[in-house]
Motif scaffolding. Structure first.
Motif, PDB file in Angstrom:
ATOM      1  N   LEU A   1       0.842  -1.187   0.000  1.00 19.09           N
ATOM      2  CA  LEU A   1       0.000   0.000   0.000  1.00 19.09           C
ATOM      3  C   LEU A   1       0.882   1.242   0.000  1.00 19.09           C
ATOM      4  O   LEU A   1       1.967   1.245   0.587  1.00 19.09           O
ATOM      5  CB  LEU A   1      -0.906   0.024   1.234  1.00 19.09           C
ATOM      6  CG  LEU A   1      -1.754  -1.210   1.506  1.00 19.09           C
ATOM      7  CD1 LEU A   1      -2.400  -1.105   2.884  1.00 19.09           C
ATOM      8  CD2 LEU A   1      -2.824  -1.376   0.434  1.00 19.09           C
ATOM      9  N   SER A   2       0.401   2.309  -0.632  1.00 18.34           N
ATOM     10  CA  SER A   2       1.134   3.570  -0.587  1.00 18.34           C
ATOM     11  C   SER A   2       0.162   4.736  -0.706  1.00 18.34           C
ATOM     12  O   SER A   2      -0.939   4.601  -1.259  1.00 18.34           O
ATOM     13  CB  SER A   2       2.182   3.649  -1.705  1.00 18.34           C
ATOM     14  OG  SER A   2       1.566   3.707  -2.974  1.00 18.34           O
ATOM     15  N   ALA A   3       0.570   5.877  -0.165  1.00 17.46           N
ATOM     16  CA  ALA A   3      -0.220   7.105  -0.247  1.00 17.46           C
ATOM     17  C   ALA A   3       0.742   8.287  -0.204  1.00 17.46           C
ATOM     18  O   ALA A   3       1.827   8.196   0.390  1.00 17.46           O
ATOM     19  CB  ALA A   3      -1.221   7.188   0.896  1.00 17.46           C
ATOM     20  N   TYR A   4       0.364   9.389  -0.837  1.00 18.07           N
ATOM     21  CA  TYR A   4       1.218  10.569  -0.825  1.00 18.07           C
ATOM     22  C   TYR A   4       0.383  11.833  -0.688  1.00 18.07           C
ATOM     23  O   TYR A   4      -0.817  11.859  -1.014  1.00 18.07           O
ATOM     24  CB  TYR A   4       2.080  10.645  -2.088  1.00 18.07           C
ATOM     25  CG  TYR A   4       1.305  10.958  -3.351  1.00 18.07           C
ATOM     26  CD1 TYR A   4       1.033  12.270  -3.729  1.00 18.07           C
ATOM     27  CD2 TYR A   4       0.834   9.941  -4.171  1.00 18.07           C
ATOM     28  CE1 TYR A   4       0.324  12.564  -4.885  1.00 18.07           C
ATOM     29  CE2 TYR A   4       0.122  10.211  -5.324  1.00 18.07           C
ATOM     30  CZ  TYR A   4      -0.135  11.532  -5.680  1.00 18.07           C
ATOM     31  OH  TYR A   4      -0.859  11.799  -6.807  1.00 18.07           O
ATOM     32  N   LEU A   5       1.036  12.874  -0.190  1.00 14.29           N
ATOM     33  CA  LEU A   5       0.416  14.190  -0.062  1.00 14.29           C
ATOM     34  C   LEU A   5       1.404  15.214  -0.595  1.00 14.29           C
ATOM     35  O   LEU A   5       2.547  15.291  -0.126  1.00 14.29           O
ATOM     36  CB  LEU A   5       0.085  14.493   1.400  1.00 14.29           C
ATOM     37  CG  LEU A   5      -0.470  15.894   1.687  1.00 14.29           C
ATOM     38  CD1 LEU A   5      -1.851  16.057   1.050  1.00 14.29           C
ATOM     39  CD2 LEU A   5      -0.532  16.159   3.191  1.00 14.29           C
ATOM     40  N   GLU A   6       0.975  16.002  -1.590  1.00 18.28           N
ATOM     41  CA  GLU A   6       1.783  17.078  -2.136  1.00 18.28           C
ATOM     42  C   GLU A   6       1.057  18.400  -1.926  1.00 18.28           C
ATOM     43  O   GLU A   6      -0.175  18.452  -1.965  1.00 18.28           O
ATOM     44  CB  GLU A   6       2.074  16.840  -3.622  1.00 18.28           C
ATOM     45  CG  GLU A   6       2.918  15.592  -3.862  1.00 18.28           C
ATOM     46  CD  GLU A   6       3.266  15.366  -5.327  1.00 18.28           C
ATOM     47  OE1 GLU A   6       2.598  15.984  -6.189  1.00 18.28           O
ATOM     48  OE2 GLU A   6       4.186  14.574  -5.606  1.00 18.28           O
ATOM     49  N   HIS A   7       1.797  19.463  -1.710  1.00 16.02           N
ATOM     50  CA  HIS A   7       1.202  20.742  -1.315  1.00 16.02           C
ATOM     51  C   HIS A   7       1.947  21.896  -1.987  1.00 16.02           C
ATOM     52  O   HIS A   7       3.068  21.723  -2.490  1.00 16.02           O
ATOM     53  CB  HIS A   7       1.259  20.885   0.211  1.00 16.02           C
ATOM     54  CG  HIS A   7       2.659  20.772   0.742  1.00 16.02           C
ATOM     55  ND1 HIS A   7       3.558  21.813   0.688  1.00 16.02           N
ATOM     56  CD2 HIS A   7       3.329  19.740   1.314  1.00 16.02           C
ATOM     57  CE1 HIS A   7       4.702  21.448   1.212  1.00 16.02           C
ATOM     58  NE2 HIS A   7       4.594  20.178   1.590  1.00 16.02           N
ATOM     59  N   PRO A   8       1.367  23.093  -1.975  1.00 15.92           N
ATOM     60  CA  PRO A   8       2.009  24.239  -2.633  1.00 15.92           C
ATOM     61  C   PRO A   8       2.879  25.081  -1.704  1.00 15.92           C
ATOM     62  O   PRO A   8       3.280  26.178  -2.083  1.00 15.92           O
ATOM     63  CB  PRO A   8       0.794  25.043  -3.123  1.00 15.92           C
ATOM     64  CG  PRO A   8      -0.244  24.787  -2.090  1.00 15.92           C
ATOM     65  CD  PRO A   8      -0.033  23.364  -1.619  1.00 15.92           C
ATOM     66  N   ILE A   9       3.181  24.606  -0.505  1.00 10.87           N
ATOM     67  CA  ILE A   9       3.945  25.404   0.457  1.00 10.87           C
ATOM     68  C   ILE A   9       5.440  25.270   0.154  1.00 10.87           C
ATOM     69  O   ILE A   9       5.999  24.171   0.264  1.00 10.87           O
ATOM     70  CB  ILE A   9       3.658  24.948   1.896  1.00 10.87           C
ATOM     71  CG1 ILE A   9       2.154  25.008   2.179  1.00 10.87           C
ATOM     72  CG2 ILE A   9       4.413  25.825   2.889  1.00 10.87           C
ATOM     73  CD1 ILE A   9       1.774  24.445   3.530  1.00 10.87           C
ATOM     74  N   PRO A  10       6.110  26.355  -0.213  1.00 10.84           N
ATOM     75  CA  PRO A  10       7.545  26.267  -0.536  1.00 10.84           C
ATOM     76  C   PRO A  10       8.368  25.811   0.667  1.00 10.84           C
ATOM     77  O   PRO A  10       8.023  26.062   1.824  1.00 10.84           O
ATOM     78  CB  PRO A  10       7.901  27.708  -0.934  1.00 10.84           C
ATOM     79  CG  PRO A  10       6.594  28.343  -1.299  1.00 10.84           C
ATOM     80  CD  PRO A  10       5.570  27.700  -0.411  1.00 10.84           C
ATOM     81  N   LEU A  11       9.451  25.100   0.390  1.00 12.23           N
ATOM     82  CA  LEU A  11      10.449  24.626   1.354  1.00 12.23           C
ATOM     83  C   LEU A  11       9.989  23.439   2.197  1.00 12.23           C
ATOM     84  O   LEU A  11      10.817  22.651   2.658  1.00 12.23           O
ATOM     85  CB  LEU A  11      10.909  25.755   2.277  1.00 12.23           C
ATOM     86  CG  LEU A  11      11.555  26.970   1.581  1.00 12.23           C
ATOM     87  CD1 LEU A  11      12.034  27.973   2.613  1.00 12.23           C
ATOM     88  CD2 LEU A  11      12.719  26.544   0.692  1.00 12.23           C
ATOM     89  N   LEU A  12       8.707  23.291   2.445  1.00  8.24           N
ATOM     90  CA  LEU A  12       8.243  22.125   3.176  1.00  8.24           C
ATOM     91  C   LEU A  12       8.193  20.913   2.251  1.00  8.24           C
ATOM     92  O   LEU A  12       7.686  21.002   1.133  1.00  8.24           O
ATOM     93  CB  LEU A  12       6.861  22.366   3.785  1.00  8.24           C
ATOM     94  CG  LEU A  12       6.778  23.347   4.955  1.00  8.24           C
ATOM     95  CD1 LEU A  12       5.337  23.423   5.471  1.00  8.24           C
ATOM     96  CD2 LEU A  12       7.720  22.950   6.077  1.00  8.24           C
ATOM     97  N   PRO A  13       8.700  19.745   2.689  1.00  7.21           N
ATOM     98  CA  PRO A  13       8.716  18.570   1.809  1.00  7.21           C
ATOM     99  C   PRO A  13       7.338  17.951   1.651  1.00  7.21           C
ATOM    100  O   PRO A  13       6.456  18.096   2.508  1.00  7.21           O
ATOM    101  CB  PRO A  13       9.670  17.609   2.532  1.00  7.21           C
ATOM    102  CG  PRO A  13       9.548  17.983   3.973  1.00  7.21           C
ATOM    103  CD  PRO A  13       9.349  19.472   3.991  1.00  7.21           C
TER     104      PRO A  13
END
Length: 244
Positions: free
Chosen positions: A64-76
């Motif tokens: 199983l896998s899941a990911y979260l991507e966001h528009p906040i610069p510098l935060l991974p």
């Protein structure tokens, strides 16, 4: 001079341009891995071949896998994945292993669980995609060997560790088709121990649904006290997921 070179490398990494998502994104997938197992396990000076002596059979493993991507610069960005390998077999020891002498028929099982937490940055995000980061892998594996006569104690070889690993993922998208190909990998090598894990895949995405198929291989050569696992697992896989 060595310190200066290290400082320059770190400065270059910090200064590297990082792409970030324009909006919040989330995805998850479930996959099945038709894996073959090979290698050795050791307790002290005793060694056993998991393929020839124990005849551990190939199996279909779920992950199983899941990911979260966001528009906040510098935060991974964040990715979580979980894999469970459960294989069993019946064989005969060629030589003595732990408290079980050679020539004895045995049943064996391998219970392998690992959870990955990956923090990564999107270095490129267009028709060529590149993610770089670090993975913390919580690895817990146990090999159990039991003689079928019941005359000898059960042998257990256990490895448990949290491993920091380098993470990289690259993908090439064929524009306007939903078709892409890529490779994902984690690796660490330190003081005689090494772990690597990679997969190569082709992918098709439509209406937020992701279909992926390819080949995955994982190799672990790790010592925990006087117990050691030197095992390769490899085979084709397929997964289905979604993203929004």
């Amino acid at each position: 001079m060595k310190t200066l070179k290290s400082a320059l490398v770190v400065s270059a990494l910090v200064a590297m341009p990082v792409a970030h998502a324009d909006v919040l994104g989330f995805g998850a997938s479930i996959g099945y891995w038709d894996s073959d197992l090979s290698g050795k396990a050791a307790k002290g000076s005793d060694r056993v071949n998991v393929e020839n002596d124990l005849d551990l059979s190939n199996n279909t493993e779920a992950n199983l896998s899941a990911y979260l991507e966001h528009p906040i610069p510098l935060l991974p960005n964040v990715r979580l994945s979980y894999l469970h390998i459960d294989q069993s077999g019946s064989g005969e020891l060629g030589t003595g292993f732990d408290s079980i002498p050679g020539g004895v028929p045995v049943d064996s099982s391998l219970d392998w669980r690992q959870t990955d937490l990956t923090l990564y940055y999107e270095v490129l995000d267009n028709w060529v995609n590149l993610d770089l980061g670090l993975t913390a892998r919580d690895l817990d594996a146990e090999l159990e060997v039991t003689d079928t006569t019941g005359l000898y104690p059960v042998s257990r070889t256990e490895v448990s560790a949290v491993l920091p690993m380098l993470y990289a993922a690259g993908r090439f998208d064929l524009p306007l088709t939903g078709v892409s190909a890529g490779i994902t990998g984690n690796i660490i090598s330190y003081d005689g121990d090494s772990v690597y894990d990679y997969d190569i895949y082709g992918q098709y995405v439509f209406a937020g649904v992701q279909l992926r198929a390819g080949y995955r291989e994982m190799a672990v050569d790790y010592e925990d006290g006087d117990e050691r696992l030197d095992i390769d697992v490899g085979g084709p896989f397929a997964s289905v997921g979604f993203s929004f």
